[in-house]
Motif scaffolding. Structure first.
Motif, short mmCIF file in Angstrom:
data_model
loop_
_atom_site.label_atom_id
_atom_site.label_comp_id
_atom_site.label_asym_id
_atom_site.label_seq_id
_atom_site.Cartn_x
_atom_site.Cartn_y
_atom_site.Cartn_z
N SER A 1 8.32 -41.75 -17.57
CA SER A 1 9.49 -42.24 -16.82
C SER A 1 9.15 -42.44 -15.35
O SER A 1 8.78 -41.49 -14.66
N LYS A 2 9.29 -43.67 -14.86
CA LYS A 2 9.06 -43.96 -13.45
C LYS A 2 10.08 -43.25 -12.57
O LYS A 2 9.84 -43.07 -11.38
N ASP A 3 11.21 -42.85 -13.13
CA ASP A 3 12.26 -42.17 -12.36
C ASP A 3 12.04 -40.67 -12.25
O ASP A 3 12.82 -39.97 -11.59
N HIS A 4 11.01 -40.14 -12.91
CA HIS A 4 10.80 -38.69 -12.93
C HIS A 4 9.40 -38.26 -12.50
O HIS A 4 8.93 -37.19 -12.87
N THR A 5 8.74 -39.07 -11.67
CA THR A 5 7.39 -38.72 -11.24
C THR A 5 7.38 -37.45 -10.38
O THR A 5 6.46 -36.64 -10.49
N THR A 6 8.39 -37.28 -9.54
CA THR A 6 8.45 -36.07 -8.71
C THR A 6 8.66 -34.85 -9.59
O THR A 6 7.99 -33.82 -9.41
N LEU A 7 9.54 -34.95 -10.57
CA LEU A 7 9.79 -33.84 -11.49
C LEU A 7 8.51 -33.48 -12.26
O LEU A 7 8.16 -32.31 -12.38
N VAL A 8 7.81 -34.48 -12.75
CA VAL A 8 6.58 -34.24 -13.51
C VAL A 8 5.53 -33.57 -12.62
O VAL A 8 4.88 -32.61 -13.03
N THR A 9 5.38 -34.05 -11.40
CA THR A 9 4.44 -33.42 -10.44
C THR A 9 4.82 -31.96 -10.22
O THR A 9 3.95 -31.08 -10.21
N ALA A 10 6.11 -31.71 -10.05
CA ALA A 10 6.58 -30.34 -9.82
C ALA A 10 6.34 -29.46 -11.05
O ALA A 10 5.90 -28.30 -10.91
N VAL A 11 6.59 -29.98 -12.24
CA VAL A 11 6.36 -29.21 -13.47
C VAL A 11 4.88 -28.84 -13.59
O VAL A 11 4.54 -27.71 -13.95
N LYS A 12 4.00 -29.79 -13.27
CA LYS A 12 2.56 -29.51 -13.31
C LYS A 12 2.18 -28.46 -12.26
O LYS A 12 1.45 -27.52 -12.56
N SER A 13 2.69 -28.60 -11.04
CA SER A 13 2.38 -27.65 -9.96
C SER A 13 2.89 -26.25 -10.27
O SER A 13 2.30 -25.26 -9.83
N ALA A 14 3.99 -26.16 -11.01
CA ALA A 14 4.60 -24.87 -11.34
C ALA A 14 4.00 -24.26 -12.61
O ALA A 14 4.44 -23.20 -13.05
N ASP A 15 3.01 -24.92 -13.20
CA ASP A 15 2.40 -24.46 -14.45
C ASP A 15 3.43 -24.30 -15.57
O ASP A 15 3.38 -23.34 -16.34
N LEU A 16 4.33 -25.26 -15.67
CA LEU A 16 5.37 -25.22 -16.71
C LEU A 16 5.14 -26.23 -17.83
O LEU A 16 5.95 -26.34 -18.74
N VAL A 17 4.01 -26.96 -17.78
CA VAL A 17 3.73 -27.98 -18.80
C VAL A 17 3.67 -27.33 -20.19
O VAL A 17 4.29 -27.82 -21.14
N GLU A 18 2.94 -26.24 -20.31
CA GLU A 18 2.79 -25.59 -21.61
C GLU A 18 4.15 -25.11 -22.14
O GLU A 18 4.47 -25.30 -23.31
N THR A 19 4.94 -24.52 -21.27
CA THR A 19 6.27 -24.03 -21.67
C THR A 19 7.14 -25.17 -22.18
O THR A 19 7.73 -25.08 -23.26
N LEU A 20 7.22 -26.26 -21.40
CA LEU A 20 8.09 -27.37 -21.78
C LEU A 20 7.50 -28.26 -22.88
O LEU A 20 8.17 -29.17 -23.36
#
Length: 174
Positions: free
Chosen positions: A36-55
């Motif tokens: 989603s081009k509308d959620h690049t900031t959210l995706v960056t934040a999820v990666k920085s917060a180490d939440l990729v595995e959880t989500l």
């Protein structure tokens, strides 16, 4: 946009388009959000917060996903500060404040609001509370600081839950 139940809740429904990309119900929250081009900031934040595995895990989760525009209206420097490694815990708290355990489609949330006489208090996985309510045809989610996010796209079904796109970043009490 109304949060009323729509065709995305049907098993054979066409994928919903978010941020110019099709969201496939066979993919997990992260697999869809990265497109989603509308959620690049959210995706960056999820990666920085180490939440990729959880989500990306089985869940299920309900995510109230703020758009890039929602992050853009935060005070200058807020996002950059939260993305710093030393602020990972704070970033995790802000992000998990947008996540609820279980799969709560629009219909489920509307039923809770009706049962709560116009408001539904919902506990997030960060431990904070958000409040769902209806104004006209729209569903809003309020945070503990008094901010209200309008659900702009509801029922974006995922293999491990559902996403509801919101126009404001929700902030926990502290």
């Amino acid at each position: 946009m109304s949060m009323k139940t729509n065709s995305t809740m049907q098993a054979n429904a066409k994928p919903v388009v978010v941020g110019g990309a099709k969201m496939f119900p066979t993919r997990n929250i992260v697999e869809n959000a990265v497109n989603s081009k509308d959620h690049t900031t959210l995706v960056t934040a999820v990666k920085s917060a180490d939440l990729v595995e959880t989500l990306s895990s089985e869940g299920p989760f309900t995510v109230f996903a703020p758009t890039n525009k929602a992050f853009d209206v935060l005070p200058a420097g807020t996002v950059e500060t939260l993305l710093k490694p030393e602020n990972k815990k704070s970033l995790q708290t802000v992000l998990t404040y947008h996540v609820v355990e279980g799969k709560w489609n629009a219909e489920d949330i509307l039923i809770l609001i009706e049962k709560g006489n116009g408001k539904a208090e919902i506990k997030t996985i960060s431990g904070g509370m958000i409040t769902a309510w209806v104004k006209g045809e729209d569903v809003y989610i309020s945070d503990q600081k008094g901010n209200s996010a309008k659900v702009t796209i509801a029922d974006v079904n995922q293999s491990n839950g559902v996403i509801h796109v919101v126009d404001t970043v929700l902030l926990p009490k502290s």
